[in-house]
Scaffold this motif. Structure first.
Motif, PDB file in Angstrom:
ATOM      1  N   THR A 191       0.832  -1.206   0.000  1.00 48.30           N
ATOM      2  CA  THR A 191       0.000   0.000   0.000  1.00 48.30           C
ATOM      3  C   THR A 191       0.867   1.256   0.000  1.00 48.30           C
ATOM      4  N   LEU A 192       1.853   1.271   0.889  1.00 49.46           N
ATOM      5  CA  LEU A 192       2.728   2.442   0.952  1.00 49.46           C
ATOM      6  C   LEU A 192       3.531   2.607  -0.339  1.00 49.46           C
ATOM      7  N   THR A 193       4.060   1.477  -0.843  1.00 46.78           N
ATOM      8  CA  THR A 193       4.837   1.542  -2.084  1.00 46.78           C
ATOM      9  C   THR A 193       3.980   2.090  -3.212  1.00 46.78           C
ATOM     10  N   ALA A 194       2.754   1.588  -3.297  1.00 44.30           N
ATOM     11  CA  ALA A 194       1.857   2.031  -4.369  1.00 44.30           C
ATOM     12  C   ALA A 194       1.598   3.526  -4.250  1.00 44.30           C
TER      13      ALA A 194
ATOM     14  N   PHE B  64      17.649   5.675   3.915  1.00 45.69           N
ATOM     15  CA  PHE B  64      16.401   5.701   4.685  1.00 45.69           C
ATOM     16  C   PHE B  64      16.600   5.192   6.115  1.00 45.69           C
ATOM     17  N   VAL B  65      17.298   4.043   6.239  1.00 44.17           N
ATOM     18  CA  VAL B  65      17.431   3.431   7.566  1.00 44.17           C
ATOM     19  C   VAL B  65      18.405   4.226   8.436  1.00 44.17           C
ATOM     20  N   ARG B  66      19.603   4.484   7.900  1.00 44.79           N
ATOM     21  CA  ARG B  66      20.623   5.115   8.723  1.00 44.79           C
ATOM     22  C   ARG B  66      20.557   6.634   8.651  1.00 44.79           C
ATOM     23  N   PHE B  67      20.659   7.213   7.459  1.00 42.71           N
ATOM     24  CA  PHE B  67      20.758   8.668   7.335  1.00 42.71           C
ATOM     25  C   PHE B  67      19.467   9.371   7.780  1.00 42.71           C
ATOM     26  N   MET B  68      18.323   8.899   7.316  1.00 41.64           N
ATOM     27  CA  MET B  68      17.066   9.537   7.701  1.00 41.64           C
ATOM     28  C   MET B  68      16.529   8.992   9.025  1.00 41.64           C
ATOM     29  N   GLY B  69      17.175   7.967   9.540  1.00 47.16           N
ATOM     30  CA  GLY B  69      16.809   7.445  10.847  1.00 47.16           C
ATOM     31  C   GLY B  69      15.440   6.797  10.908  1.00 47.16           C
ATOM     32  N   LEU B  70      15.000   6.219   9.807  1.00 47.07           N
ATOM     33  CA  LEU B  70      13.681   5.573   9.807  1.00 47.07           C
ATOM     34  C   LEU B  70      13.732   4.171  10.405  1.00 47.07           C
ATOM     35  N   GLU B  71      14.955   3.714  10.711  1.00 55.98           N
ATOM     36  CA  GLU B  71      15.152   2.372  11.287  1.00 55.98           C
ATOM     37  C   GLU B  71      14.530   1.288  10.394  1.00 55.98           C
ATOM     38  N   ARG B  72      14.127   0.187  11.017  1.00 57.44           N
ATOM     39  CA  ARG B  72      13.608  -0.911  10.198  1.00 57.44           C
ATOM     40  C   ARG B  72      12.115  -0.768   9.980  1.00 57.44           C
ATOM     41  N   SER B  73      11.669   0.415   9.676  1.00 53.96           N
ATOM     42  CA  SER B  73      10.231   0.631   9.589  1.00 53.96           C
ATOM     43  C   SER B  73       9.689   0.208   8.234  1.00 53.96           C
ATOM     44  N   VAL B  74       8.390  -0.003   8.217  1.00 54.54           N
ATOM     45  CA  VAL B  74       7.745  -0.371   6.968  1.00 54.54           C
ATOM     46  C   VAL B  74       7.842   0.793   5.972  1.00 54.54           C
ATOM     47  N   LEU B  75       7.943   2.030   6.487  1.00 53.13           N
ATOM     48  CA  LEU B  75       8.104   3.179   5.593  1.00 53.13           C
ATOM     49  C   LEU B  75       9.454   3.117   4.864  1.00 53.13           C
TER      50      LEU B  75
ATOM     51  N   GLY C  95      11.086   0.457   4.228  1.00 49.97           N
ATOM     52  CA  GLY C  95      10.935  -0.625   3.244  1.00 49.97           C
ATOM     53  C   GLY C  95      10.190  -0.151   2.016  1.00 49.97           C
ATOM     54  N   ALA C  96       9.105   0.581   2.245  1.00 50.79           N
ATOM     55  CA  ALA C  96       8.285   1.019   1.116  1.00 50.79           C
ATOM     56  C   ALA C  96       9.026   2.030   0.252  1.00 50.79           C
ATOM     57  N   MET C  97       9.810   2.909   0.905  1.00 52.98           N
ATOM     58  CA  MET C  97      10.562   3.881   0.105  1.00 52.98           C
ATOM     59  C   MET C  97      11.606   3.176  -0.750  1.00 52.98           C
ATOM     60  N   THR C  98      12.264   2.172  -0.169  1.00 46.81           N
ATOM     61  CA  THR C  98      13.235   1.391  -0.942  1.00 46.81           C
ATOM     62  C   THR C  98      12.554   0.707  -2.122  1.00 46.81           C
ATOM     63  N   MET C  99      11.434   0.051  -1.836  1.00 45.19           N
ATOM     64  CA  MET C  99      10.687  -0.647  -2.891  1.00 45.19           C
ATOM     65  C   MET C  99      10.213   0.312  -3.976  1.00 45.19           C
ATOM     66  N   SER C 100       9.829   1.531  -3.557  1.00 42.17           N
ATOM     67  CA  SER C 100       9.346   2.506  -4.536  1.00 42.17           C
ATOM     68  C   SER C 100      10.434   2.836  -5.546  1.00 42.17           C
ATOM     69  N   LEU C 101      11.645   3.057  -5.026  1.00 42.96           N
ATOM     70  CA  LEU C 101      12.748   3.341  -5.950  1.00 42.96           C
ATOM     71  C   LEU C 101      12.968   2.160  -6.890  1.00 42.96           C
ATOM     72  N   LEU C 102      12.808   0.948  -6.348  1.00 34.97           N
ATOM     73  CA  LEU C 102      13.045  -0.275  -7.130  1.00 34.97           C
ATOM     74  C   LEU C 102      12.031  -0.425  -8.264  1.00 34.97           C
ATOM     75  N   VAL C 103      10.752  -0.162  -7.969  1.00 28.04           N
ATOM     76  CA  VAL C 103       9.732  -0.423  -8.998  1.00 28.04           C
ATOM     77  C   VAL C 103       9.445   0.804  -9.863  1.00 28.04           C
ATOM     78  N   MET C 104       9.972   1.958  -9.453  1.00 21.13           N
ATOM     79  CA  MET C 104       9.683   3.183 -10.207  1.00 21.13           C
ATOM     80  C   MET C 104      10.046   3.073 -11.696  1.00 21.13           C
ATOM     81  N   PRO C 105      11.255   2.571 -12.038  1.00 21.64           N
ATOM     82  CA  PRO C 105      11.577   2.473 -13.468  1.00 21.64           C
ATOM     83  C   PRO C 105      10.571   1.607 -14.224  1.00 21.64           C
ATOM     84  N   VAL C 106      10.115   0.532 -13.586  1.00 21.11           N
ATOM     85  CA  VAL C 106       9.142  -0.343 -14.249  1.00 21.11           C
ATOM     86  C   VAL C 106       7.864   0.432 -14.550  1.00 21.11           C
ATOM     87  N   ILE C 107       7.396   1.211 -13.564  1.00 21.94           N
ATOM     88  CA  ILE C 107       6.165   1.976 -13.761  1.00 21.94           C
ATOM     89  C   ILE C 107       6.363   3.046 -14.828  1.00 21.94           C
ATOM     90  N   ILE C 108       7.498   3.749 -14.751  1.00 26.55           N
ATOM     91  CA  ILE C 108       7.734   4.825 -15.723  1.00 26.55           C
ATOM     92  C   ILE C 108       7.763   4.263 -17.142  1.00 26.55           C
TER      93      ILE C 108
END
Lengths: 291, 312, 252
Positions: free
Chosen positions: A83-86, A136-147, A149-162
């Motif tokens: 959901t977050l990735t989408a 996301f985890v270290r620099f932005m301090g989001l730790e192991r959050s689902v957010l 994860g979703a931000m990482t996944m978003s970068l991963l699938v973005m080229p496919v969507i574009i």
């Protein structure tokens, strides 16, 4: 060559025809072997995991005791993640595609962006995991959050969507745009009222395929540290989480046979979700092509 | 309709043409869209920047030459060694095995699909290949461990539980759909007139396929190979599960090995604080991984773009 | 006409695509070492008929035949006949030049080579290129890619490629339709020389061309053979009014 010979198959030609048939059978056989592998894979997974599939399996948390273990937290985590990735990747991806197809000037920088997107699509998923870990985890301090994860996944699938959205937008005939411009529409009005509605089936198909990739990816999530014992479900985007492929990996990596069967159970659920999404994509494509 | 148009005076018809300033929102939207597209560039820049930064830190502690030419990789054990060659040989072993499976089978399937299969069979096979391509890699890892490895151990009783052979076979299966589909595109882009010309000279379908169609589509086939190899290098979960975690400078596929990707996973399974040398090895290894796939992808798409021009 | 020797003969031939007939009950002899032209408006079935003479229609899905094509005394579509063997003896030149993306030399040598023909391959290539009136233009650059030749040269190369097989019959499917007038004249001159050694069947929509080069002319319309006879007769004293209308340009 003796020309008055009647048309009979000579020895030399018979040999060539034999070789040709052999080649055809080889190519055919090899192709069906690949199809058969899919069958073997599904059979293997079903035999191992089907016995574990029940309501308890779907509604229990992971456990050290196989008979009490389930995929509840993994399923909920995957749902959160998708959901977050989408909600991150779809708007950004589609808008980027609109820019590149409808607005971008034909210059070298645009060409560079296009090449860059094509290359990003080929970057190994684990490299996105590294990026997620560092940013996301270290620099932005989001730790192991689902957010994270979703931000990482978003970068991963973005080229496919574009890439998918670009193709869908490009397939809209330019006569439609010209007709709209000719009655005094602005560029955004043309895109909003004419191009997007026509491109929606194609975009949706690409989006679904991209999200199914996000559902199945494991490595980037391991990188950002999602592989922990999680006996709760996330309640907000900053909570820790686990996901279905992570749980499958966890069980597969254990030496005990019983956990392999649990993994197979998880795989059945995962493949069922993916199949459902793919079927939806095929259906949308089919309806789109009928119109 | 005519009445409605007629009853409403058209503003622009008598007043001077207004400037684009009334379209203020339009420009703002365009900037927003541009930023979205720019995000992809930002991603690449961040990847390269972060890999370069941490790798630089790593090279402050371990000389680059030791890293690139060392034959022992034991960053998690004492005495520590940081020679990446065992990880590279592990990766190469997996890639070679996968190529051995995927390239011939992929080309043969593509020949079947483009030269022999009826439209109906194509419509069945292509989706099946798409499904194979869409199966998550962790599932292939499971398949390798619970099916391929037991199968191999009946043939080679001496095989390790974790071995390169099993990993490379499933990686081969994984990249096969991509090879088959790209090669199919390449073969189908060869004009039918060439096939007919060859058949009219008394060629058999074998001769037409191998001596006219495949050579004409060769650059597309080659591009698919390059892209498939790049994919195999980056493949992670199947090799982590099936091929083991033993950095091993060997070319014996029956032994346990470790690939670059599997090492990265192994480290991140534990908790590694930033700034430690172990944390930095992640980035140094990822930099090698990224660089090799990046070069291959660029090369592959370059070849692909060139062959597309030939028949247009 | 009986003094001529017929090498190919369509006999009550009907060819249908997915059940729709494209050629209807055509009976047509092809005489040895003569040029037979098949003319008619587009879609009249002339190319389909031509392609059935060397079984190139085999590659079209859902095509069916009735009647026979006799090659000397054999049925070309008999089950024991190998289509590859047929194409060895009955060559073809296509509407659009389709050289292989190989060198000029390899284009011509390819057919004899895969068919294991013996003799000096260099000589065979040279002879074929000379017969196709291309030798003087390409002899110094045989290793160049065939794709670098001009359109007219490419088409003559395709003719040389067919000639190198020393076929008995050469089928030509509108070989000049994509060429300029100069190249067309080149190829028409060539046809006169070639008929000394080969039997030629040429499909064309250009009536002047048919009248200039052919010995016999068949006029087809909507799959039917309307008229067939010596070219002189067909063009000057047609027996059918449809033929007269067509050759005088009143329709089509």
């Amino acid at each position: 060559m003796n020309k008055v010979n009647p048309l009979i198959v000579s020895d030399q030609l018979a040999r060539r025809q034999w070789l040709s048939r052999l080649f055809k059978h080889f190519c055919t056989g090899v192709t069906f072997l690949a199809v058969a592998i899919l069958g073997v894979l599904i059979f293997q997974v079903s035999v191992a995991g089907f016995g574990w599939l029940d309501w308890q399996f779907l509604t229990s948390f992971p456990s050290r005791f196989p008979e009490r273990a389930g995929i509840y937290s993994a399923l909920v985590g995957t749902l959160w993640l998708v959901t977050l990735t989408a909600s991150l990747a779809i708007p950004i991806g589609v808008l980027a595609a609109i820019y590149l197809e409808e607005y971008a000037p034909k210059n070298r920088f645009t060409a560079f962006i296009e090449v860059n997107i094509a290359n990003l699509a080929g970057v190994p998923s684990i490299v996105y995991g590294i990026l997620g870990l560092a940013v996301f985890v270290r620099f932005m301090g989001l730790e192991r959050s689902v957010l994270a994860g979703a931000m990482t996944m978003s970068l991963l699938v973005m080229p496919v969507i574009i890439i998918a959205a670009k193709e869908a937008i490009r397939a809209v005939p330019s006569s439609l745009r010209q007709a709209a411009f000719a009655v005094g529409a602005t560029r955004w009005q043309v895109v909003r009222h004419h191009v997007l509605p026509s491109a929606i089936p194609g975009i949706l198909t690409g989006v679904i395929l991209a999200l199914s990739r996000a559902i199945g990816e494991t490595a980037p999530l391991i990188m950002i540290g999602a592989l922990t014992y999680v006996a709760f479900v996330p309640e907000g985007p900053l909570d820790e989480f686990t996901a279905l492929p992570i749980q499958i990996f966890n069980w597969t990596a254990r030496p005990q046979e019983t956990f392999h069967e649990l993994a197979a159970g998880g795989i059945i659920v995962l493949l069922a979700i993916l199949l459902l999404m793919n079927a939806t994509a095929v259906y949308i494509r089919y309806r789109g092509s009928k119109r | 309709m005519t009445a409605a148009v007629g009853s409403r005076p058209v503003k622009g018809s008598t007043s001077p043409l207004s400037s684009a300033q009334t379209r203020f929102g339009e420009g703002l939207l365009e900037k927003l869209f541009f930023f979205c597209a720019l995000l992809s560039v930002l991603t690449t820049v961040s990847v390269i920047g972060i890999l370069a930064f941490e790798t630089y830190n790593f090279f402050q502690k371990v000389p680059m030459l030791d890293f690139l030419t060392g034959t022992r990789w034991t960053p998690l054990l004492e005495p520590k060694h940081y020679g990446i060659l065992p990880l590279i040989s592990g990766t190469v072993l997996i890639v070679l095995g996968a190529a051995l499976v995927a390239l011939p089978v992929g080309v043969a399937s593509a020949v079947y699909l483009s030269e022999y299969a009826s439209e109906r069979t194509r419509n069945i096979i292509k989706p099946v290949l798409e499904i194979l391509a869409g199966i998550p890699t962790v599932v292939y890892g499971f398949f390798a461990l619970t099916f391929v490895t037991p199968l191999l151990s009946t043939i080679f009783p001496s095989i390790s539980v974790f071995n390169a052979a099993s990993g490379s076979i499933v990686v081969g299966i994984m990249v096969l759909p991509m090879v088959a589909s790209l090669c199919d595109d390449a073969l189908r882009s060869v004009p039918d007139a060439l096939r007919q010309g060859a058949y009219s000279l008394g060629a058999t379908s074998f001769e037409v396929s191998t001596r006219i169609v495949i050579p004409a589509g060769l650059s597309g086939i080659f591009a698919s190979f390059v892209l498939a190899i790049s994919r195999a290098i980056g493949e992670t979960m199947a090799v982590t599960l099936a091929a083991g975690a033993t950095p091993n400078l060997t070319m014996n596929p029956l032994e346990s090995i470790q690939t670059m990707t599997a090492y990265i996973v192994q480290v991140s399974l534990g908790d590694t604080p930033s700034g430690t040398i172990t944390y930095e090895t992640l980035f140094a290894v990822a930099a090698v991984l990224f660089a090799s796939t990046f070069v291959l992808n660029l090369g592959g798409t370059w070849i692909m773009r060139r062959y597309q021009e030939v028949y247009e | 006409m009986t003094e001529y020797n017929s090498i190919l003969k369509a006999d009550a031939l009907t060819i249908a695509y997915a059940g729709a007939p494209a050629v209807r009950a055509v009976t047509l002899p092809i005489y040895e070492k003569k040029i037979t032209a098949i003319i008619g408006p587009s879609g009249c079935g002339k190319s389909t008929l031509l392609r059935s003479f060397n079984r190139m229609n085999d590659f079209v899905a859902d095509v069916s035949h009735e009647g026979q094509i006799r090659y000397r005394d054999q049925d070309l579509y008999a089950p024991e006949v190998d289509p590859v063997e047929v194409r060895l003896r009955i060559g073809m030149v296509f509407q659009k030049a389709n050289p292989f993306p190989k060198s000029i030399f390899r284009n011509v040598a390819w057919g004899p080579e895969i068919n294991g023909m013996d003799g000096d391959i260099n000589l065979r290539v040279e002879t074929a290129l000379r017969q196709a009136a291309l030798w003087d233009e390409v002899s110094s650059r045989l290793d160049d890619s065939a794709l670098n030749l001009s359109g007219g040269q490419q088409q003559r190369l395709c003719i040389a490629r067919a000639l190198a097989m020393e076929p008995e019959v050469i089928l030509m499917d509108e070989p000049c339709s994509a060429l300029d007038p100069v190249s067309t004249a080149h190829i028409e001159d060539l046809l006169f020389e070639l008929k000394e050694k080969f039997t030629i069947v040429i499909v064309t929509h250009n009536m002047q061309q048919a009248a200039r080069v052919s010995d016999f002319t068949a006029f087809m319309e909507m799959g039917h053979l309307v008229e067939y006879g010596e070219t002189d007769q067909v063009f000057t004293r047609p027996t059918e009014t449809r033929t007269e209308e067509y050759v005088t340009g009143r329709f089509g």
